[in-house]
Each structure stands twice: as structure tokens, then as C-alpha cells.
Design an enzyme around this catalytic site. Structure first.
Site, PDB file in Angstrom:
ATOM      1  N   ALA A   1      -3.965   1.662  12.691  1.00  0.00           N
ATOM      2  CA  ALA A   1      -5.209   1.475  12.181  1.00  0.00           C
ATOM      3  C   ALA A   1      -5.955   0.433  12.875  1.00  0.00           C
ATOM      4  CB  ALA A   1      -5.330   1.509  10.511  1.00  0.00           C
TER       5      ALA A   1
ATOM      6  N   LYS B   1       0.966  -1.024   0.080  1.00  0.00           N
ATOM      7  CA  LYS B   1      -0.088  -0.164  -0.106  1.00  0.00           C
ATOM      8  C   LYS B   1       0.856   1.359  -0.170  1.00  0.00           C
ATOM      9  CE  LYS B   1      -2.533  -0.007   3.439  1.00  0.00           C
ATOM     10  NZ  LYS B   1      -1.812   0.493   4.297  1.00  0.00           N
TER      11      LYS B   1
ATOM     12  N   TRP C   1       6.883  -0.849  -7.825  1.00  0.00           N
ATOM     13  CA  TRP C   1       8.088  -1.427  -6.908  1.00  0.00           C
ATOM     14  C   TRP C   1       9.352  -1.629  -7.955  1.00  0.00           C
ATOM     15  CZ3 TRP C   1      11.209  -5.856  -7.405  1.00  0.00           C
ATOM     16  CH2 TRP C   1      11.670  -5.881  -6.043  1.00  0.00           C
TER      17      TRP C   1
ATOM     18  N   LYS D   1       6.681  -6.333  11.066  1.00  0.00           N
ATOM     19  CA  LYS D   1       6.365  -5.891   9.810  1.00  0.00           C
ATOM     20  C   LYS D   1       7.050  -5.059   9.133  1.00  0.00           C
ATOM     21  CE  LYS D   1       2.705  -2.294   8.552  1.00  0.00           C
ATOM     22  NZ  LYS D   1       3.542  -1.175   8.242  1.00  0.00           N
TER      23      LYS D   1
ATOM     24  N   THR E   1       4.038   1.635  -0.840  1.00  0.00           N
ATOM     25  CA  THR E   1       4.805   1.376  -2.315  1.00  0.00           C
ATOM     26  C   THR E   1       3.862   1.899  -3.326  1.00  0.00           C
ATOM     27  OG1 THR E   1       6.000  -0.311  -1.430  1.00  0.00           O
ATOM     28  CG2 THR E   1       6.046   0.111  -3.736  1.00  0.00           C
TER      29      THR E   1
ATOM     30  N   PHE F   1      -3.780  -0.586   6.918  1.00  0.00           N
ATOM     31  CA  PHE F   1      -4.228  -1.930   6.815  1.00  0.00           C
ATOM     32  C   PHE F   1      -5.116  -1.900   5.719  1.00  0.00           C
ATOM     33  CE2 PHE F   1      -2.468  -2.158  11.350  1.00  0.00           C
ATOM     34  CZ  PHE F   1      -1.374  -2.961  11.029  1.00  0.00           C
TER      35      PHE F   1
ATOM     36  N   ARG G   1       1.972   8.048   6.952  1.00  0.00           N
ATOM     37  CA  ARG G   1       2.134   8.039   8.555  1.00  0.00           C
ATOM     38  C   ARG G   1       3.662   7.966   8.696  1.00  0.00           C
ATOM     39  NH1 ARG G   1      -1.166   3.511  10.295  1.00  0.00           N
ATOM     40  NH2 ARG G   1      -0.754   2.682   8.146  1.00  0.00           N
TER      41      ARG G   1
ATOM     42  N   PHE H   1       3.494  -9.533  -9.817  1.00  0.00           N
ATOM     43  CA  PHE H   1       4.671 -10.223  -9.545  1.00  0.00           C
ATOM     44  C   PHE H   1       4.900 -10.984 -10.508  1.00  0.00           C
ATOM     45  CE2 PHE H   1       3.400  -9.076  -5.192  1.00  0.00           C
ATOM     46  CZ  PHE H   1       4.643  -9.248  -4.370  1.00  0.00           C
TER      47      PHE H   1
END
Length: 557
Positions: A275, A73, A411, A107, A75, A303, A96, A383
Site C-alpha cells: 500500500a 490490522k 489477539w 515486518k 489480526t 498500512f 492479501r 494491551f
């Protein structure tokens, strides 16, 4: 071609002076408070100068329910902003501030990835400009003043069994969830039970992110309920005289931080509430400022859309007077197959049946965004293992729900990999929409919670424990039924059970307790087994983070 690691890409980047980045938005050097050459805080004078400017388009980036396969998210937020800039748009965005808890836990950091990152990445993921430390100190100053008030005669008649203001620290530390303080005799305070939450769950963090200016912040801190008297009356931070000194500690933290992306796009990074246990959005000040300075302003909510997006739309937009133009929902084929029951080890193999089952999760999020009256664009982080058949299935299912789909390669390719996404977002921003809130503030707290649980999560209803019932009765007696609701729920499921993937049905959400955040302006409903102080995993990221003799950091991700 092998892509270097995130930290290798960040460390090889050539940063531009932050004064040059600020100039892209019309911010002058005199309007910055510099933290070295590449970080700065934006002074309040900028807002006073631009507050009457028209707002740009507000784009929210959210995601499907997170899985261990990853979604991307942040990225996508960075990459979309870079793509909009490549298309000639005046753009900025806000995310954030990363918490040290997940950075050293499981994480990792929150600065994007690949060629869609904010830099300096190490600074952002570590101490940055000290905002989270300031929140920690302001919170714990109030804690210290509470215990000192009881020690020095207890003039406010505080019941030590009914102090609801805990302590905080910005690390994952399960051993501090429940503690006893004041041991060692009369000189060492009044013995009582308490505990620690992670700083990003602090009401001070929520207040910092929802305040319009320093005086608004101070007034909100005054309203914080820190405990109750022996006869059940609420005592506030203002009552014990803590609001002024706590605000002093936050006088710099309240100013938005400005950094840059790998491609030189201005990035506001300010505020960091989780979140799952808080409202999950960057500061209102950064958002309002970016909207006045940009044609397109992109921001994210933490999230999945059931958590961060719902809170962004129902809490932040309502309190800040914001109207989004479009919402991006981030997903991956890999994650959708996990929601369809496929094991992580098998995700590289095509499985249309698992993908179709997992699509139910994405479909629910699309429907939820439509329920707010907003157009949605689905960004599929591509991917190498995604097959054409799998991608075609996702596009077909989304089209049937009125959401356009873009294959995102931000990415790997930075802004160039997001041009199609940017074009579709710009088109979505021009579509007619009618933003509406999920619930009316006149509803009772239970009606608000049930509205969220039924409409957003897909639950059959809500179950309240005896403690939750007592909390709600007390909130009613205090005249706070009109406050908004912030649901503290697991991020791993639409339900309150992290094991229920996909789109669960036939479940009820259990509210264990309800905490009053009178300063922030909402009630926090603690559901399921969600913890406000996380613990470290068996093998935390801290095991691999290191530094060499030249001060070069490794292991951050």
C-alpha cells in the site's frame, strides 16, 4: 497466563479439511482446485453461479499511521470475522498474500496473530499457492521479450534509454535497485541501465488484483506501456507480443485462494500489492465473490488509512463498483502515545498528555473516512499496560467525532474477544451513509494528486520535480490524464517525511516521478524518498528463521 508465540499457536491448531470450510459458503468440492487438504483455489464456475446474488455488507479494516509499537490490522480483520461468526452471521473475509520480502526482512508475515490467525500460517507466509512467483515470472517474461526484441533487430524502434519496464523479485534486495545489463559484447544483448522492484510493486500484481476475469487480465496486460521509441511513441506489451504468454503464466494465479482461521472461518487470501508503493488491496475477484457468498464480508487495506483505505475507496471500489457499509480504524494506546512523542521504551507508563497529542493522528483518519461518507468504528487493540484513564480519553475523543469505540481482545481471545467490536460494526453497517469518491476522474493528474495531498494528508500543496513535470507532460501527450492516481508514499507519516509523526502541519508533498500504469488504470506518483525495492535491515528476520529435521519451521512471525 503466558500466550504462546504466533507460530506455536498455529502449529498446534487442528485444521479442518478445506472442503468443509468451503461448504460453509455453499462452495462444493467440485468447485475447488485442491492444494493439499487445507488450501484450495476457487474455480470461475462459482462466480458464474452466484454473480446475481445480492451483495452482503462490505466492511473495510484500516488503521492509524503505523508505528514500531504495532497496531494489529490483520489480526483485527481475522478476529472481527471470527466474532461475527460467533454472533451467528454468515461471514468470510479477504486479506492479501504475504510477500517474502518483509517476511524475511523487518515486518514479518501477514497472517494475523495470537488466536486470530489464518492457517496454515507457514504456507501462507512462504510460497503459498505460487501466485507471487507467477506474477514474478510473467513480469520478467515481458522484460526478457523487451531485450530480445532489441537484440533481434529492434523492429519496434525502442530507445534503450527509455525502457520503463524494470524487472522484479519477491525479496528485499537494495543492491538490485539500479543495475546495468547487456554487458559482454554483442551476443549478450543491448547494454542499458535498468533495475529491480519488489514483485508486489509490479503492475502485473496490480492488474491481477483489479481484473474481473482472465480475458480482462489479458487485455490489461496488452495496454502496459513498456517503453518509448526514439521519436517518443509509446510501445506496449501487446506491441511486442507478450500479453498472451504472460497471461498463460497467470491462468491459475488469477483464481482466489481459500483457507481458514483458527476458528474455521472461510478466508480468501489473494493478491498482494503493497500500500505504500502500490494500491494495497486483495483481489477484486476475491472481494466480489465473498460479497455474493456472505452476509458480512470483511477486508483490509494496507498500512494507514491515508494509504490503503484511500486507494481501496478511490481505486478498487471505483473500478470494481463496490460500496462499503462501514470502516474499522485500528489503533493502540501505545501507538498513539508514540505519535504524541513518547519513546518506545516508555510506552508502558501512563501519559495522558502524550496520548492526547497522538490522538490527532487518529482524529485525522476518522475525519478522512467521514469525508468519504462512511461510518467509522475505532478498534483499540488492548494491551495490559493500557490504563482506564487512557482508554476513557480515547473513547471521549472518538465520540466527539462521531466514531464508536470498541476495546478489542481478539489477539488473546480470538472471536470471543471481538464480540463487542462485531456488534458495533453491525450497528454501523445499518447507519445511513452516502459513499463518495475523493476526486472526479475528469480532474487533471496534478489536481488529483493535490486533492489527495491536501484533503487526506493535510498538506499545504504538492511540489513537482523536473522529472515529474516531464512525466506528466508525456502522460498528457499520450491522452492518459483521465487515469486514477496511486500515491507511493511512506507509511510512517501522513506526510512524505517518515520522521513527522502525529498530525503534521505546514508541509508540502514532493512528487519525484510519475509512472504510467496504463494496464492497471492508474498513475503511480513516487513521493519523498519511498523506494519500490526495499532493503533488508541490519538484523533481518531471516537470521532467526530456521527448520528442524522434522520439517518444523521456527522464527516466523
Amino acid at each position: 497466563m503466558k500466550i504462546p508465540s504466533d507460530i506455536e499457536i498455529a502449529q498446534s491448531a487442528e485444521l479442518k479439511p478445506i472442503v468443509d470450510i468451503a461448504s460453509k459458503l455453499g462452495i462444493t468440492e467440485d468447485e475447488l482446485e485442491l492444494y493439499g487438504k487445507y488450501k484450495a483455489k476457487v474455480t470461475p464456475s462459482v462466480w458464474e453461479r452466484v454473480k446475481d446474488n445480492p451483495d452482503g455488507k462490505l466492511v473495510l479494516v484500516t488503521a492509524i499511521t503505523p508505528t514500531p509499537a504495532g497496531e494489529g490490522k490483520t489480526t483485527t480483520t481475522v478476529g472481527l470475522s471470527q466474532a461475527l461468526a460467533k454472533l451467528g452471521q454468515k461471514v468470510s473475509f479477504a486479506i492479501r498474500e504475504p510477500s517474502l520480502g518483509p517476511s524475511f526482512g523487518v515486518k514479518g508475515g501477514a497472517a494475523g496473530g495470537g488466536y486470530s490467525q489464518v492457517i496454515p500460517m507457514e504456507d501462507i507466509n512462504l510460497h503459498f499457492t505460487g501466485d507471487i512467483h507467477a506474477v514474478t515470472t510473467a513480469h520478467n517474461l515481458i522484460s526478457a521479450m523487451i531485450d530480445n526484441s532489441m537484440q533481434q533487430g529492434n523492429e519496434h524502434n525502442l530507445d534503450p534509454r527509455r525502457i520503463v519496464w524494470r524487472r522484479v523479485m519477491d525479496l528485499n534486495e537494495r543492491a538490485l535497485r539500479s543495475i546495468v545489463i547487456g554487458l559482454g559484447g554483442k551476443a549478450n544483448g543491448v547494454p542499458r541501465e535498468t533495475g529491480f522492484d519488489i514483485t508486489v510493486a509490479s503492475e502485473i500484481m496490480a492488474i491481477l488484483c483489479l481484473s474481473t476475469d482472465l480475458m480482462d487480465l489479458k487485455e490489461r496486460i496488452q495496454r502496459i506501456v513498456i517503453g518509448y521509441t526514439y521519436d517518443g511513441k509509446a510501445v506496449t506489451a501487446g506491441d511486442i507480443g507478450a500479453a498472451g504468454s504472460a497471461s498463460v503464466l497467470l491462468k491459475d494465479a488469477i483464481k482466489p485462494n481459500l483457507v481458514q482461521t483458527l476458528e474455521g472461518v472461510p478466508a480468501f487470501i489473494h493478491g498482494g500489492p503493497f500500500a505504500n508503493i502500490a494500491h494495497g488491496c486483495n483481489s477484486l475477484q476475491a472481494t466480489r465473490l465473498g460479497l455474493k457468498l456472505s452476509d458480512y464480508f470483511v477486508t483490509e487495506a494496507g498500512f494507514g488509512a491515508d494509504l490503503g483505505a484511500e486507494k481501496f475507496l478511490d481505486i478498487k471500489c471505483r473500478l470494481g463498483g463496490l460500496t462499503p457499509s462501514a470502516v474499522v480504524i485500528v489503533a493502540t494506546v501505545r501507538a498513539l502515545k508514540m505519535h504524541g512523542g513518547k519513546k518506545k521504551a516508555d510506552l508502558a507508563h501512563e501519559d495522558l498528555a502524550a496520548l492526547e497529542r497522538g490522538m490527532e493522528n487518529l482524529e485525522k483518519h476518522i475525519q478522512n473516512i467521514a469525508g468519504f461518507g462512511l461510518p467509522a468504528v475505532v478498534a483499540i487493540n488492548r494491551f495490559p499496560t493500557d490504563t482506564e484513564a487512557e482508554l476513557a480519553l480515547v473513547e471521549e475523543k472518538c465520540a466527539a467525532l462521531g466514531a464508536s469505540v470498541s476495546l478489542s481482545e481478539v489477539w488473546e481471545k480470538g472471536g470471543d474477544g471481538g464480540k463487542d467490536l462485531a456488534e458495533k460494526v453491525m450497528a454501523a453497517c445499518e447507519r445511513p451513509s452516502q459513499f463518495v469518491f475523493l476526486y472526479d476522474t475528469a480532474l487533471s493528474p496534478k489536481e488529483k494528486m493535490e486533492k489527495i495531498a491536501k484533503d487526506v494528508y493535510g498538506a499545504d500543496g504538492v511540489v513537482y520535480t523536473d522529472q515529474a513535470e516531464k512525466d506528466l507532460a508525456q502522460i498528457h501527450d499520450l491522452g492518459k490524464d483521465n487515469l486514477l492516481v496511486c500515491m507511493a508514499k511512506t507509511q510512517y507519516s501522513l506526510s512524505d517525511d517518515p520522521a513527522l509523526l502525529g498530525r503534521p502541519k505546514g508541509f508540502r508533498v514532493t512528487v519525484r516521478e510519475v509512472r504510467l500504469s496504463a494496464g492497471a488504470g492508474f498513475l503511480v506518483a513516487i513521493t519523498g524518498s519511498v523506494m519500490t525495492m526495499p532493503g533488508l535491515p541490519k538484523k533481518p528476520a531471516a537470521l532467526t528463521i530456521d527448520i528442524d529435521e522434522k520439517g518444523r519451521i521456527s522464527g516466523l512471525f
